[in-house]
Motif scaffolding. Structure first.
Motif, PDB file in Angstrom:
ATOM      1  N   TYR A 142       3.804  18.397  41.189  1.00  0.00           N
ATOM      2  CA  TYR A 142       4.360  17.914  40.118  1.00  0.00           C
ATOM      3  C   TYR A 142       4.004  16.804  39.071  1.00  0.00           C
ATOM      4  O   TYR A 142       4.116  15.548  39.498  1.00  0.00           O
ATOM      5  CB  TYR A 142       5.994  17.921  40.121  1.00  0.00           C
ATOM      6  CG  TYR A 142       6.534  19.141  40.956  1.00  0.00           C
ATOM      7  CD1 TYR A 142       6.833  20.127  39.893  1.00  0.00           C
ATOM      8  CD2 TYR A 142       7.345  19.133  41.962  1.00  0.00           C
ATOM      9  CE1 TYR A 142       7.461  21.219  40.636  1.00  0.00           C
ATOM     10  CE2 TYR A 142       7.853  20.084  42.683  1.00  0.00           C
ATOM     11  CZ  TYR A 142       7.913  21.288  42.033  1.00  0.00           C
ATOM     12  OH  TYR A 142       8.567  22.256  42.518  1.00  0.00           O
ATOM     13  N   GLY A 201      14.795  26.272  43.448  1.00  0.00           N
ATOM     14  CA  GLY A 201      13.429  25.760  44.090  1.00  0.00           C
ATOM     15  C   GLY A 201      13.588  25.908  45.729  1.00  0.00           C
ATOM     16  O   GLY A 201      12.845  25.060  46.278  1.00  0.00           O
ATOM     17  N   TYR A 245      12.473  23.868  36.185  1.00  0.00           N
ATOM     18  CA  TYR A 245      10.907  23.965  36.615  1.00  0.00           C
ATOM     19  C   TYR A 245      10.348  24.489  35.533  1.00  0.00           C
ATOM     20  O   TYR A 245      10.715  25.823  34.982  1.00  0.00           O
ATOM     21  CB  TYR A 245      10.650  24.509  37.760  1.00  0.00           C
ATOM     22  CG  TYR A 245      11.614  23.841  39.095  1.00  0.00           C
ATOM     23  CD1 TYR A 245      10.658  23.020  39.863  1.00  0.00           C
ATOM     24  CD2 TYR A 245      12.727  24.341  39.481  1.00  0.00           C
ATOM     25  CE1 TYR A 245      11.188  22.438  40.994  1.00  0.00           C
ATOM     26  CE2 TYR A 245      13.343  23.565  40.678  1.00  0.00           C
ATOM     27  CZ  TYR A 245      12.613  22.923  41.331  1.00  0.00           C
ATOM     28  OH  TYR A 245      13.217  22.133  42.457  1.00  0.00           O
ATOM     29  N   VAL A 255       8.976  19.327  36.129  1.00  0.00           N
ATOM     30  CA  VAL A 255      10.506  19.295  36.648  1.00  0.00           C
ATOM     31  C   VAL A 255      11.521  18.351  35.810  1.00  0.00           C
ATOM     32  O   VAL A 255      10.945  17.306  35.802  1.00  0.00           O
ATOM     33  CB  VAL A 255      10.585  19.517  37.917  1.00  0.00           C
ATOM     34  CG1 VAL A 255      10.285  18.246  38.599  1.00  0.00           C
ATOM     35  CG2 VAL A 255      11.965  20.110  38.405  1.00  0.00           C
TER      36      VAL A 255
END
Length: 410
Positions: free
Chosen positions: A9, A34, A152, A162
């Motif tokens: 991320y 997630g 996300y 995110v």
């Protein structure tokens, strides 16, 4: 694992974190898009251990169970698993109450299942019963329940972003007297309150509009005006766009869909078109970054590439993809570096082995910083195969659609 998550991320935005008490027992309630990554992110962002409960069937293997418990995971069982699950869940409740009595954070996913859809499933009521039972058994005057929302940008894409949002705590003290007189009614009421709180900090849209919203959000994020917003403002803009799509008439939705239908017909992705429209200086910088990033790609890319191949081949559920990829990449990279460290130390000495690790970390950091430019170079080449007139029509429809949705940046 922390480094691997930070690599996967590119941006992790934690909004309104002060709603989570710094000390004392807390129950966190979150949506669940997630899989295990949701809990991993909270564990990464908070300066306190986060205990959470996962499906009991994944604890059947003793080795895996031991590993999961080191990650502060505990089993919870479904009533459909049979009578034995009832006794097992009593143990899970006792474990959770003991953790709360010790002043720990306990995380629950009241939907019961992980899914990537832009809506919430009906909440299970176990976490709310647990909160009141914990107050009864431990004498706690109150037990804050903090709603958490995960959002996300993409469930699978490397270098995605995110948002993790916290909402104001639901103080169980104000509900406790009602629970003592009418437990079932009070549990239903506080469950509804929590559902509304999490709905307010998550994206909500009907299932048949989800794909269009996903495409619009991808397009939305390429606008310079959006990119100049603060993380909280970006989230609010995306929330407003989702409300607009939810309330939109069906005939208007088909107009918005035209651009994406044409784009998909040419087998293009949004980031490819965005890269093709960038100025020449940015594209030249992308090619310059290749030799700079190459050492890091060679050292760390093997683990990431292998993990991606594994995830692509083995993961059938989209919501599990990121967790499997990150965990596999972390384990493979650690294993590879451990082997190389031992080999260098054995052939030479400890000093060059330590220097190798330091150089590898630096090279990896440079590659990670260069990654956006490398992706630009790769993405731009994808658009070269499209006929000029088709690409021009695509860009015209894209620009028109962008003007329509840019109103949500105001």
């Amino acid at each position: 694992m922390t480094i691997a998550t930070r690599v996967f991320y590119r941006r992790i935005h934690f909004l309104h974190a002060t709603h989570i008490p710094a000390t004392g027992p807390v129950i966190l309630l979150a949506n669940h898009p997630g899989s295990l990554m949701d809990a991993a992110l909270l564990g990464l962002l908070l300066n306190r251990p986060v205990h959470f409960f996962a499906r009991g069937d994944i604890f059947k293997n003793k080795v895996i169970a031991a590993l999961l418990r080191t990650l502060h995971m505990h089993p919870v069982h479904h009533h459909l698993d049979g009578r034995s699950s009832i006794h097992a869940n009593d143990e899970s409740f006792d474990t959770a109450i003991g953790l709360l009595q010790a002043g720990e954070i306990v995380l629950f996913f009241p939907e019961g299942f992980s899914h990537v859809d832009y809506y919430l499933l009906p909440f299970k009521k176990g976490a709310f019963r647990l909160a009141f039972q914990a107050m009864q058994k431990t004498g706690l005057p109150s037990l804050p329940i903090v709603p958490i929302g995960f959002h996300y940008t993409h469930p699978k894409a490397l270098f995605s972003s995110v948002w993790v949002l916290a909402s104001a705590p639901i103080e169980t003290a104000s509900w406790y007297s009602g629970y003592m007189h009418s437990p079932a009614k009070t549990v239903r009421q506080i469950c509804t309150t929590a559902f509304q709180a999490i709905s307010a900090i998550t994206i909500q849209v009907e299932k048949n509009r989800a794909k269009l919203l996903f495409n619009l959000l991808e397009l939305f994020r390429t606008d310079p005006g959006y990119q100049g917003l603060l993380p909280g403002q970006q989230w609010q803009a995306e929330k407003e766009l989702s409300r607009f799509i939810q309330d939109c008439q069906e005939d208007q939705l088909s107009v918005y869909q035209e651009y994406f239908t044409l784009r998909d017909a040419h087998l293009l992705k949004e980031e490819w078109i965005t890269a093709a429209e960038l100025p020449g200086s940015t594209r030249q910088l992308a090619w310059i970054c290749w030799p700079i990033a190459l050492p890091g790609l060679l050292v760390h890319g093997i683990a990431i590439y292998t993990a991606k191949q594994l995830a692509d081949a083995k993961v059938t559920r989209v919501d599990f993809y990121a967790w499997i990829l990150v965990a596999a990449a972390a384990l493979l990279d650690i294993g590879l570096h451990l082997v190389l460290f031992i080999l260098i130390a054995a052939l030479f000495s400890l000093t060059p082995a330590v220097l190798f690790l330091a150089a590898s970390m630096l090279a990896g950091w440079i590659s990670w910083k260069s990654a956006p430019y490398l992706l630009v170079a790769r993405s731009r080449s994808k658009c070269k195969k499209i006929p000029a007139d088709s690409l021009q029509l695509l860009r015209a429809k894209r620009a028109k659609l962008m003007e329509t949705i840019k109103v949500f940046l105001a």
